[in-house]
Scaffold this motif. Sequence first.
Motif, mmCIF file in Angstrom:
data_model
loop_
_atom_site.group_PDB
_atom_site.id
_atom_site.type_symbol
_atom_site.label_atom_id
_atom_site.label_comp_id
_atom_site.label_asym_id
_atom_site.label_seq_id
_atom_site.Cartn_x
_atom_site.Cartn_y
_atom_site.Cartn_z
ATOM 1 N N GLY A 131 0.813 -1.215 0.000
ATOM 2 C CA GLY A 131 0.000 0.000 0.000
ATOM 3 C C GLY A 131 0.841 1.257 0.000
ATOM 4 N N ILE A 132 1.923 1.263 0.760
ATOM 5 C CA ILE A 132 2.793 2.446 0.811
ATOM 6 C C ILE A 132 3.500 2.647 -0.525
ATOM 7 N N VAL A 133 3.962 1.552 -1.137
ATOM 8 C CA VAL A 133 4.606 1.661 -2.452
ATOM 9 C C VAL A 133 3.632 2.219 -3.479
ATOM 10 N N MET A 134 2.385 1.786 -3.426
ATOM 11 C CA MET A 134 1.379 2.333 -4.340
ATOM 12 C C MET A 134 1.189 3.827 -4.105
ATOM 13 N N GLY A 135 1.130 4.242 -2.833
ATOM 14 C CA GLY A 135 0.951 5.657 -2.536
ATOM 15 C C GLY A 135 2.124 6.519 -2.946
ATOM 16 N N ALA A 136 3.328 5.923 -2.981
ATOM 17 C CA ALA A 136 4.530 6.689 -3.313
ATOM 18 C C ALA A 136 4.909 6.583 -4.786
ATOM 19 N N ALA A 137 4.221 5.748 -5.545
ATOM 20 C CA ALA A 137 4.646 5.445 -6.909
ATOM 21 C C ALA A 137 4.653 6.680 -7.803
ATOM 22 N N ASN A 138 5.717 6.814 -8.574
ATOM 23 C CA ASN A 138 5.812 7.842 -9.604
ATOM 24 C C ASN A 138 6.026 7.197 -10.971
ATOM 25 N N ASP A 139 5.714 5.918 -11.047
ATOM 26 C CA ASP A 139 5.899 5.146 -12.275
ATOM 27 C C ASP A 139 4.848 4.035 -12.291
ATOM 28 N N TYR A 193 2.251 3.221 -22.398
ATOM 29 C CA TYR A 193 3.659 3.258 -22.799
ATOM 30 C C TYR A 193 3.788 3.407 -24.312
ATOM 31 N N GLY A 194 2.921 2.713 -25.055
ATOM 32 C CA GLY A 194 2.951 2.852 -26.504
ATOM 33 C C GLY A 194 2.604 4.254 -26.967
ATOM 34 N N GLY A 195 1.720 4.936 -26.222
ATOM 35 C CA GLY A 195 1.312 6.282 -26.615
ATOM 36 C C GLY A 195 2.240 7.383 -26.161
ATOM 37 N N THR A 196 2.915 7.178 -25.040
ATOM 38 C CA THR A 196 3.751 8.242 -24.474
ATOM 39 C C THR A 196 5.244 7.929 -24.512
ATOM 40 N N GLY A 197 5.606 6.664 -24.667
ATOM 41 C CA GLY A 197 7.013 6.292 -24.691
ATOM 42 C C GLY A 197 7.648 6.180 -23.323
ATOM 43 N N SER A 198 6.835 6.235 -22.263
ATOM 44 C CA SER A 198 7.373 6.141 -20.910
ATOM 45 C C SER A 198 6.282 5.658 -19.963
ATOM 46 N N THR A 199 6.710 5.069 -18.842
ATOM 47 C CA THR A 199 5.773 4.709 -17.784
ATOM 48 C C THR A 199 5.904 5.629 -16.579
ATOM 49 N N ASN A 200 6.821 6.583 -16.646
ATOM 50 C CA ASN A 200 7.013 7.520 -15.550
ATOM 51 C C ASN A 200 5.969 8.622 -15.620
ATOM 52 N N PHE A 201 5.338 8.937 -14.494
ATOM 53 C CA PHE A 201 4.254 9.917 -14.476
ATOM 54 C C PHE A 201 4.714 11.289 -14.975
ATOM 55 N N ASP A 202 5.879 11.741 -14.492
ATOM 56 C CA ASP A 202 6.358 13.064 -14.875
ATOM 57 C C ASP A 202 6.605 13.167 -16.381
ATOM 58 N N ARG A 203 7.192 12.141 -16.954
ATOM 59 C CA ARG A 203 7.471 12.163 -18.392
ATOM 60 C C ARG A 203 6.186 12.020 -19.204
ATOM 61 N N MET A 204 5.228 11.269 -18.691
ATOM 62 C CA MET A 204 3.974 11.112 -19.413
ATOM 63 C C MET A 204 3.177 12.407 -19.476
ATOM 64 N N LEU A 205 3.326 13.252 -18.460
ATOM 65 C CA LEU A 205 2.558 14.499 -18.394
ATOM 66 C C LEU A 205 3.231 15.653 -19.116
#
Length: 206
Positions: A131-139, A193-205
């Motif tokens: 649960g904590i990993v989910m709350g902290a996830a940025n990817d 990932y196919g649409g944005t080229g990344s799974t990282n939240f910051d890069r996707m936005l």
Amino acid sequence: MGVLAADTLVGPKIDWFALSPLLVLLGGAMVLLVVAALTPQWPKRLYATFTAVVAFAAFVLCFPLWHRIDIDGPSTLVGNAMHFDQMTLWVTITITVAVFLGSLLTDDYLRREGLDGPEIYALFLLASIGGIVMGAANDLVVLFLGLEILSIALYVLAASHRKRLQSQESGLKYFVLGGFSSAIFLYGIALLYGGTGSTNFDRMLT
């Protein structure tokens, strides 16, 4: 050749202190799974007390980390894969309080049902890590890993009452449902990932 390849690998810088609540919970779970399994039955209420102490230790560590964020501001951890901000600490505080109370409140029930072993409490701690990993996830990949850690622990918890058929049934049904959900979630990650080229939240936005 393999040694040369290994020498060129550079891992991300890891702030171990920022990850200390997770490390405390993981260490507590490992003690319950390894040490408790290799030693005689612990005295009455000791499994629950140990779990509550571990959760309380993780809870206390959140406050110096909160003070650090107030001074230095939010940041990311483990190669920009996890957030380190006040929202993450709120999630950690909430989950550790839930584990603290849950371990104490379920002690009487578990002993009454003959389930007073270290496994249940270890699963409490492992589920809290997820649960904590989910709350902290940025990817999205980290989010999926947190979801799986949480889900697998809950599957086993649901089926942990070996004397009741309903418990085995609920664990199996939850596992099947979770398997389909995980597959759909991974498919969504693949599409993003196919649409944005990344799974990282910051890069996707951006």
